[in-house]
Design a protein around this motif. Sequence first.
Motif, PDB file in Angstrom:
ATOM      1  N   ARG A  55      -8.593 -45.387 -40.115  1.00  0.00           N
ATOM      2  CA  ARG A  55      -7.455 -44.876 -40.861  1.00  0.00           C
ATOM      3  C   ARG A  55      -7.236 -45.652 -42.163  1.00  0.00           C
ATOM      4  NH1 ARG A  55      -3.585 -45.904 -37.313  1.00  0.00           N
ATOM      5  NH2 ARG A  55      -2.951 -47.835 -38.349  1.00  0.00           N
ATOM      6  N   ASP A  99      -9.897 -44.043 -44.636  1.00  0.00           N
ATOM      7  CA  ASP A  99      -8.996 -42.919 -44.900  1.00  0.00           C
ATOM      8  C   ASP A  99      -9.289 -41.733 -43.978  1.00  0.00           C
ATOM      9  OD1 ASP A  99      -6.849 -41.701 -46.198  1.00  0.00           O
ATOM     10  OD2 ASP A  99      -8.158 -40.702 -47.647  1.00  0.00           O
ATOM     11  N   ARG A 119      -7.897 -40.048 -40.685  1.00  0.00           N
ATOM     12  CA  ARG A 119      -6.664 -40.086 -39.900  1.00  0.00           C
ATOM     13  C   ARG A 119      -6.628 -39.029 -38.808  1.00  0.00           C
ATOM     14  NH1 ARG A 119      -3.089 -43.066 -43.090  1.00  0.00           N
ATOM     15  NH2 ARG A 119      -3.978 -43.551 -45.139  1.00  0.00           N
TER      16      ARG A 119
END
Length: 245
Positions: A190, A194, A196
Amino acid sequence: MPTILYRDEHLVAVHKPCDLLVHRSPIDRHETRFALQLVRDLTGRRVFPVHRLDKPTSGVLLFAFTVESARSLAQAFAAGEVHKRYLAVVRGIAPQSGTIDHPLVEEIDAMDYPQAEEKDAQSAVTDYRRLAEIELAVAVGRYPTSRYSLVLAEPRTGRRHQLRRHLRHLGHPIIGDTTHGEGRHNRYFRDALDCRRLLLAAIDISFSHPCSGEKLTVSAPLQENFMALIDHFGWSDALPPAAIG
């Protein structure tokens, strides 16, 4: 928003994005958008769900247009006559291939179903194959490097959260799984990458048409937020054609 992958007079197959519930559920009482409603609006017809994908899982999702087709497809799923393939990114270097034969007790949320009784474990079987792997010079856990694998999983049965629980049982939990995974690795994906989402996607489904009996295979390319991670790790060449689109 779901997109149509296949449609005829009897059924429709859509690509469900991650973080979308199939239908209203006590799992998330505050959710207002559901695949069932969106597909109804998209097709202009009443639709009947015949199976499910977890909210965080993306990929092929089938609906029937008639009660008869819904019943036929549901029976095919229950009889193990529907073949599904999933892609998952897991922690560690998974074995090259194998079969996970590990019975599962039905998961019950005590907050939503306080009177539900625990059932006996049910047979659950998943075949899997490692397609690619990577070792990063990053100490996410106690080791100086961190390793991950791209896995093709083919469940023979359809228990709730089967792939997430089976891959955890194997010692290789799926990245992004907040229930059965590992928080340190989820946070790394995350915060540093990046990414998620749960890295699990239903890339294709094969079944007999409920009316004609014709064998159909419907495929869904990976969602952009999944494909971005695949590209970052240099795994694109290892993907099955169904996942590319």
